[in-house]
Write a protein that holds these residues in place. Structure first.
Motif, PDB file in Angstrom:
ATOM      1  N   PRO A   1       0.832  -1.212   0.000  1.00  0.00           N
ATOM      2  CA  PRO A   1       0.000   0.000   0.000  1.00  0.00           C
ATOM      3  C   PRO A   1       0.863   1.257   0.000  1.00  0.00           C
ATOM      4  O   PRO A   1       1.935   1.306   0.604  1.00  0.00           O
ATOM      5  CB  PRO A   1      -0.807  -0.121   1.301  1.00  0.00           C
ATOM      6  CG  PRO A   1      -0.695  -1.558   1.705  1.00  0.00           C
ATOM      7  CD  PRO A   1       0.640  -2.013   1.218  1.00  0.00           C
ATOM      8  N   ASP A   2       0.384   2.257  -0.670  1.00  0.00           N
ATOM      9  CA  ASP A   2       1.009   3.566  -0.628  1.00  0.00           C
ATOM     10  C   ASP A   2       0.735   4.163   0.756  1.00  0.00           C
ATOM     11  O   ASP A   2      -0.426   4.303   1.149  1.00  0.00           O
ATOM     12  CB  ASP A   2       0.408   4.442  -1.725  1.00  0.00           C
ATOM     13  CG  ASP A   2       1.075   5.807  -1.835  1.00  0.00           C
ATOM     14  OD1 ASP A   2       1.676   6.262  -0.844  1.00  0.00           O
ATOM     15  OD2 ASP A   2       0.981   6.421  -2.911  1.00  0.00           O
ATOM     16  N   PRO A   3       1.774   4.496   1.522  1.00  0.00           N
ATOM     17  CA  PRO A   3       1.543   5.019   2.880  1.00  0.00           C
ATOM     18  C   PRO A   3       0.658   6.253   2.906  1.00  0.00           C
ATOM     19  O   PRO A   3      -0.013   6.522   3.906  1.00  0.00           O
ATOM     20  CB  PRO A   3       2.961   5.349   3.382  1.00  0.00           C
ATOM     21  CG  PRO A   3       3.864   4.490   2.559  1.00  0.00           C
ATOM     22  CD  PRO A   3       3.209   4.384   1.211  1.00  0.00           C
ATOM     23  N   GLY A   4       0.639   7.014   1.821  1.00  0.00           N
ATOM     24  CA  GLY A   4      -0.181   8.212   1.775  1.00  0.00           C
ATOM     25  C   GLY A   4      -1.613   7.973   1.335  1.00  0.00           C
ATOM     26  O   GLY A   4      -2.381   8.926   1.197  1.00  0.00           O
ATOM     27  N   ARG A   5      -1.990   6.704   1.113  1.00  0.00           N
ATOM     28  CA  ARG A   5      -3.333   6.364   0.635  1.00  0.00           C
ATOM     29  C   ARG A   5      -3.952   5.326   1.579  1.00  0.00           C
ATOM     30  O   ARG A   5      -3.860   4.121   1.345  1.00  0.00           O
ATOM     31  CB  ARG A   5      -3.275   5.809  -0.785  1.00  0.00           C
ATOM     32  CG  ARG A   5      -2.590   6.727  -1.783  1.00  0.00           C
ATOM     33  CD  ARG A   5      -3.450   7.931  -2.121  1.00  0.00           C
ATOM     34  NE  ARG A   5      -2.831   8.750  -3.163  1.00  0.00           N
ATOM     35  CZ  ARG A   5      -3.430   9.757  -3.766  1.00  0.00           C
ATOM     36  NH1 ARG A   5      -4.680  10.060  -3.451  1.00  0.00           N
ATOM     37  NH2 ARG A   5      -2.806  10.462  -4.692  1.00  0.00           N
ATOM     38  N   PRO A   6      -4.581   5.741   2.669  1.00  0.00           N
ATOM     39  CA  PRO A   6      -5.138   4.799   3.645  1.00  0.00           C
ATOM     40  C   PRO A   6      -6.153   3.831   3.041  1.00  0.00           C
ATOM     41  O   PRO A   6      -6.337   2.724   3.544  1.00  0.00           O
ATOM     42  CB  PRO A   6      -5.808   5.718   4.686  1.00  0.00           C
ATOM     43  CG  PRO A   6      -5.148   7.039   4.519  1.00  0.00           C
ATOM     44  CD  PRO A   6      -4.757   7.143   3.078  1.00  0.00           C
ATOM     45  N   SER A   7      -6.822   4.231   1.949  1.00  0.00           N
ATOM     46  CA  SER A   7      -7.824   3.347   1.358  1.00  0.00           C
ATOM     47  C   SER A   7      -7.201   2.064   0.838  1.00  0.00           C
ATOM     48  O   SER A   7      -7.883   1.037   0.753  1.00  0.00           O
ATOM     49  CB  SER A   7      -8.548   4.079   0.210  1.00  0.00           C
ATOM     50  OG  SER A   7      -7.647   4.425  -0.829  1.00  0.00           O
ATOM     51  N   GLN A   8      -5.919   2.095   0.481  1.00  0.00           N
ATOM     52  CA  GLN A   8      -5.276   0.889  -0.018  1.00  0.00           C
ATOM     53  C   GLN A   8      -5.099  -0.135   1.110  1.00  0.00           C
ATOM     54  O   GLN A   8      -5.379  -1.328   0.934  1.00  0.00           O
ATOM     55  CB  GLN A   8      -3.931   1.228  -0.655  1.00  0.00           C
ATOM     56  CG  GLN A   8      -4.069   2.096  -1.905  1.00  0.00           C
ATOM     57  CD  GLN A   8      -2.753   2.328  -2.615  1.00  0.00           C
ATOM     58  OE1 GLN A   8      -1.734   1.717  -2.301  1.00  0.00           O
ATOM     59  NE2 GLN A   8      -2.751   3.236  -3.588  1.00  0.00           N
ATOM     60  N   ARG A   9      -4.664   0.322   2.271  1.00  0.00           N
ATOM     61  CA  ARG A   9      -4.547  -0.582   3.425  1.00  0.00           C
ATOM     62  C   ARG A   9      -5.914  -1.098   3.842  1.00  0.00           C
ATOM     63  O   ARG A   9      -6.078  -2.290   4.148  1.00  0.00           O
ATOM     64  CB  ARG A   9      -3.882   0.163   4.585  1.00  0.00           C
ATOM     65  CG  ARG A   9      -3.879  -0.590   5.908  1.00  0.00           C
ATOM     66  CD  ARG A   9      -2.991  -1.817   5.874  1.00  0.00           C
ATOM     67  NE  ARG A   9      -1.595  -1.444   5.690  1.00  0.00           N
ATOM     68  CZ  ARG A   9      -0.610  -2.324   5.510  1.00  0.00           C
ATOM     69  NH1 ARG A   9      -0.899  -3.622   5.462  1.00  0.00           N
ATOM     70  NH2 ARG A   9       0.637  -1.921   5.351  1.00  0.00           N
TER      71      ARG A   9
ATOM     72  N   LEU B   1     -15.550  -0.685  -2.654  1.00  0.00           N
ATOM     73  CA  LEU B   1     -14.318  -0.311  -1.977  1.00  0.00           C
ATOM     74  C   LEU B   1     -13.552   0.659  -2.869  1.00  0.00           C
ATOM     75  O   LEU B   1     -13.108   0.288  -3.956  1.00  0.00           O
ATOM     76  CB  LEU B   1     -13.447  -1.537  -1.702  1.00  0.00           C
ATOM     77  CG  LEU B   1     -14.033  -2.635  -0.813  1.00  0.00           C
ATOM     78  CD1 LEU B   1     -13.054  -3.788  -0.707  1.00  0.00           C
ATOM     79  CD2 LEU B   1     -14.355  -2.081   0.557  1.00  0.00           C
ATOM     80  N   ARG B   2     -13.416   1.894  -2.420  1.00  0.00           N
ATOM     81  CA  ARG B   2     -12.663   2.893  -3.184  1.00  0.00           C
ATOM     82  C   ARG B   2     -11.183   2.728  -2.874  1.00  0.00           C
ATOM     83  O   ARG B   2     -10.776   2.670  -1.718  1.00  0.00           O
ATOM     84  CB  ARG B   2     -13.118   4.303  -2.811  1.00  0.00           C
ATOM     85  CG  ARG B   2     -12.313   5.416  -3.477  1.00  0.00           C
ATOM     86  CD  ARG B   2     -12.554   5.471  -4.966  1.00  0.00           C
ATOM     87  NE  ARG B   2     -11.697   6.459  -5.612  1.00  0.00           N
ATOM     88  CZ  ARG B   2     -11.694   6.695  -6.914  1.00  0.00           C
ATOM     89  NH1 ARG B   2     -12.509   6.031  -7.713  1.00  0.00           N
ATOM     90  NH2 ARG B   2     -10.888   7.589  -7.429  1.00  0.00           N
ATOM     91  N   ILE B   3     -10.349   2.623  -3.940  1.00  0.00           N
ATOM     92  CA  ILE B   3      -8.910   2.493  -3.781  1.00  0.00           C
ATOM     93  C   ILE B   3      -8.268   3.682  -4.477  1.00  0.00           C
ATOM     94  O   ILE B   3      -8.211   3.742  -5.703  1.00  0.00           O
ATOM     95  CB  ILE B   3      -8.395   1.166  -4.373  1.00  0.00           C
ATOM     96  CG1 ILE B   3      -9.164  -0.018  -3.771  1.00  0.00           C
ATOM     97  CG2 ILE B   3      -6.901   1.005  -4.114  1.00  0.00           C
ATOM     98  CD1 ILE B   3      -8.867  -1.339  -4.444  1.00  0.00           C
ATOM     99  N   ASP B   4      -7.809   4.641  -3.692  1.00  0.00           N
ATOM    100  CA  ASP B   4      -7.185   5.838  -4.248  1.00  0.00           C
ATOM    101  C   ASP B   4      -5.707   5.582  -4.516  1.00  0.00           C
ATOM    102  O   ASP B   4      -5.105   4.655  -3.956  1.00  0.00           O
ATOM    103  CB  ASP B   4      -7.328   7.011  -3.265  1.00  0.00           C
ATOM    104  CG  ASP B   4      -8.785   7.388  -3.047  1.00  0.00           C
ATOM    105  OD1 ASP B   4      -9.442   7.790  -4.023  1.00  0.00           O
ATOM    106  OD2 ASP B   4      -9.269   7.256  -1.911  1.00  0.00           O
TER     107      ASP B   4
END
Length: 374
Positions: free
Chosen positions: A51-59, A235-238
């Motif tokens: 996950p990109d640390p700046g994109r909480p939706s990925q986690r 589920l939104r994945i930014d």
């Protein structure tokens, strides 16, 4: 159809293959057995998604999908007759009640829809869900929307329903929302599978004219699948395209002589003239493009030039997807891949597909830089 002449010097030469000489036929009985994650996603798992640390939706997506997969193993959505599964009900309770309220009185199978731009890892996550679901491989199916519509065409609607109804999970990648007829066909199929207890998961492309509007993708998907929207949690994945995170720019095209040398030096490589290949693609159904490139170690192209029209461009998008799935490196001469699609295409209704194709071909071109290196 023409291919460049053989090299006159360099490493030991083998006669290259040609995509233009291939006319694949896929027997219907092989279609269901082949509905598994493609080679690029054989080894992906939730643990390998970064996950990109700046994109909480990925986690968050990893956590939700992991719980969804676990729910499938305790009675929820595990094939015909599974009805109301306790494990999946527990997953719905963790959802905070929204999906449970949509369930009506019968519980039963539910689905997840992964909403996000290209390159945020939706296919990685979808394949990870397939791998994590505890059902045996023969009771799980994974395919693109095009592959699913071809399956229905080959088997017939009722036989496709019968064949897939015994599955625990159906994953559909790149659900196409720009063909109303196919969308209705697949929506009807999914409705029958929901009744049989099959759990569903999907990603999709957005509708023409809606691209670039971000969160409208989820609303488009839920509307187009008609009465099935209550069965899906979105589920939104930014994020940005992971293929370009911290990576160098796309490599410059090679010269034609180097492309030809590499094609003769690399066993299993195909060598084709790009305009001839585009013409050949029009003679092969896009659902067979996977078979078209099966077994190739590399694709070498000469005289790459801007794609002349939208129908040709959309066929090229499918070919790029199948090459990327199978991790086939590409070495090409001509224009760079970011010049394949004209401004009208890149600002039109199919722009997301074209950007995805450029992104994937660029990644394969990076791999292709090593081909035939002395």
């Amino acid at each position: 159809m023409p291919t460049p002449a053989s090299p006159t010097s360099g490493p030991p030469s083998t006669a290259p293959l040609s995509l233009c000489a291939r006319h694949p036929r896929v027997p219907a009985e092989r279609l269901v057995a082949a509905m598994v994650p493609p080679p690029r996603f054989d080894s992906v798992r939730f643990a390998t998604y970064v996950p990109d640390p700046g994109r909480p939706s990925q986690r968050e997506a990893v956590e939700v999908l992991s719980a969804f997969a676990a729910g499938l193993g305790t009675g929820g959505g595990t094939g015909a007759g599974s009805g109301s599964g306790g494990g999946l009900r527990r997953w719905l309770r963790r959802d905070g009640g929204g999906a449970r309220r949509a369930a009506g009185t019968g519980g039963g199978p539910r689905g997840v829809y992964l909403d996000g731009g290209y390159g945020v890892g939706k296919t990685h996550l979808l394949a990870s869900l397939w791998h994590a679901a505890p059902a045996p491989a023969e009771r799980k199916a994974f395919g693109t929307f095009v592959e699913l519509t071809h399956l229905v065409g080959a088997l017939g609607f009722q036989q496709a329903v019968t064949t897939l109804s015994g599955h625990a999970l159906l994953c559909i990648d790149e659900f196409e929302l720009d063909d109303p007829g196919d969308t209705v066909l697949v929506s009807s199929l999914l409705g029958r599978l929901v009744e049989a207890g099959v759990a569903l998961a999907a990603t999709s492309n957005t509708l023409p004219g809606r691209l670039g509007e971000g969160r409208f993708a989820s609303a488009d998907f839920l509307r187009e699948i008609q009465g099935l929207s209550a069965h899906f949690r979105s589920l939104r994945i930014d994020g940005e395209d992971y293929r370009h995170r911290g990576l160098p720019e796309a490599p410059a095209p090679a010269d034609t002589a180097r492309v030809v040398r590499a094609a003769h030096a690399v066993p299993g490589a195909a060598l084709d003239d790009f305009p001839a290949l585009l013409a050949h693609l029009a003679t092969v159904h896009p659902s067979r493009y996977g078979a078209l490139v099966d077994g190739l170690s590399a694709v070498c192209l000469t005289d790459v030039r801007p794609v002349p029209d939208q129908a040709t461009a959309l066929r090229l998008v499918v070919l790029a997807d199948r090459l990327y799935d199978r991790e086939v490196p590409v070495l090409a001469s001509g224009v760079p891949f970011d010049a394949l699609f004209g401004e009208e295409m890149l600002t039109g209704g199919y722009r997301k597909k074209y950007f995805r194709a450029v992104s994937r071909l660029t990644a394969l071109a990076r791999d292709g830089e090593r081909l035939g290196a002395d």
